[in-house]
Design an enzyme around this catalytic site. Structure first.
Site, short mmCIF file in Angstrom:
data_model
loop_
_atom_site.label_atom_id
_atom_site.label_comp_id
_atom_site.label_asym_id
_atom_site.label_seq_id
_atom_site.Cartn_x
_atom_site.Cartn_y
_atom_site.Cartn_z
N GLY A 10 -7.20 -6.63 -10.89
CA GLY A 10 -7.07 -7.58 -9.79
C GLY A 10 -6.93 -6.93 -8.42
CG HIS A 312 3.86 11.14 21.58
ND1 HIS A 312 3.95 12.49 21.38
CD2 HIS A 312 2.52 10.86 21.63
CE1 HIS A 312 2.73 13.01 21.32
NE2 HIS A 312 1.85 12.05 21.45
#
Length: 401
Positions: A10, A312
């Site tokens: 699935g 960052h």
């Protein structure tokens, strides 16, 4: 010798967007695909012969597990060409099964001791689990050790026992499967084939001590949290001076932990990663391979998949981020409501007080973006600088400047 058949065909549509490029069974838990955890539990019970029923995204399953030889097992693959239900999936293995076999749904986590208990039970048998929210599952009624009824999802379930998707069968189950017709959903349901066994009092129930399935992304994160508590420390990368490591931390080969970074276990960092300088990795975090978590970025209790960068001044809390993503500098993902209430996504209560975002593959953020709690961002989205993201974004959405 008992064979284990695992249904792994699935897509897992409720897991979207995380299943956009991988089948549900290959989503990571504590640094490994959920299917690998299931296979390891079965191996621990003494089974070494497997049949995987694959379909959607089958190449990723085949390439990861291959023939199983490197794990000391044998794996045969059978393809379910169209996903027409669990009964149809099981029928695909009929030519390859001539003795008693264990049948498992591939999208769950089990313990070896429960599998051993199942193998000691006369077949046919079904695993059952006591749930705190049975209305979300198929409910089982029992008298003694015998199962007396199966009930579809109901707002008023007759018991708190649910079908755990674990069975022990003889080949006679295939005769029962040949008699069933399509359900209202247009699928051939394995549970319909069990009604004869129930009516004559043959189907036994085996109570499981532990069970977890992954129906939605927040289920994935919840199980991940528990599994992370069991990891063992391992440092295979380069750790520079000035790094502080506390608790159980796994660091993969060719990963560099740069000076000033703080790693608080349990956490996992894959191979080929760059962490820092001055990054903060908090408990419950699993970072995939070839990722970069950079200067002054903080990651808490999250799953970060391969080749994703948080370079960052960013914060990611209680979130799941796919592969190939990039968070622009200063991008933050919120994980807590002001009223401390449960996070609601698309009208569904996640039953989690802290949950950030679900982000698909190849999503790029500009600088200083804000992602609100409970956001779901599809694959290949592009988010411009200084954008507030809320709710659900479909695949390939472009917003902001």
């Amino acid at each position: 010798m008992t064979i284990c058949v695992i249904l792994a065909a699935g897509e897992g549509k409720r897991m979207r967007p995380l299943t956009g490029s991988r089948p549900k069974v290959m989503l990571p838990l504590a640094g490994r695909p959920m299917l690998e955890h299931l296979v390891n539990a079965v191996i621990g019970a003494g089974i070494t012969r497997f049949i995987f029923v694959v379909g959607y995204g089958e190449s990723s399953v085949r390439s990861y597990f291959e023939d199983g030889r490197s794990r000391g097992i044998s794996i045969r693959y059978v393809t379910q060409k169209r996903q027409r239900g669990t009964g149809d999936a099981l029928m695909t293995v009929k030519p390859h099964v001539d003795s008693k076999f264990l049948l498992l749904n591939g999208d769950m986590v089990l313990r070896t001791e429960d599998i051993k208990a199942m193998l000691m039970t006369p077949s046919p048998a079904m695993g059952v689990f006591t749930s705190s929210h049975p209305k979300d599952y198929r409910v089982v009624t029992m008298e003694g050790n015998n199962i007396t009824g199966l009930e579809e999802k109901s707002l008023h379930p007759k018991s708190n026992l649910i079908n755990a998707g674990m069975y022990l069968f003889e080949p006679g189950i295939f005769n029962e499967l040949e008699t069933i017709t399509s359900s209202p959903r247009g699928e051939l349901e394995l549970t319909d084939a069990l009604m004869t066994y129930i009516q004559i009092g043959l189907l036994r129930g085996v109570q499981l001590g532990f069970w977890a399935d992954m129906g939605s992304p927040w289920d994935l994160l919840g199980v991940h949290e528990e599994m992370m508590k069991e990891i063992a420390p391992e440092h295979l990368g380069v750790i520079e001076e000035g790094v502080f490591i506390r608790g159980d931390v796994q660091i993969g080969p060719e990963t560099v932990i740069m000076s000033g970074s703080y790693l608080e276990g349990p956490c996992i960092i894959g191979s080929g990663c760059k962490i820092g300088p001055h990054a903060y990795i908090r408990p419950g975090t699993a970072i995939g391979n070839n990722c970069h978590i950079g200067h002054s970025s903080e990651i808490k209790n999250s799953i970060i998949m391969d080749s994703t960068n948080v370079p960052h001044f960013s914060y990611v809390g209680d979130s799941i981020i796919g592969s190939g993503c990039n968070l622009g500098a200063g991008t933050k993902i919120a994980n807590l409501r002001h009223d401390k209430g449960n996070i609601i996504i698309g009208g569904t209560d996640t039953r989690r007080r802290k949950f950030g975002a679900v982000i698909g593959d190849d999503v790029l953020f500009g600088i200083n973006c804000s992602v609100n709690v409970g956001s779901v961002i599809g694959n290949h989205c592009r988010i411009g600088p200084h954008t507030l993201v809320e709710g659900r974004l479909e695949d390939k959405t472009v917003i902001g400047r």
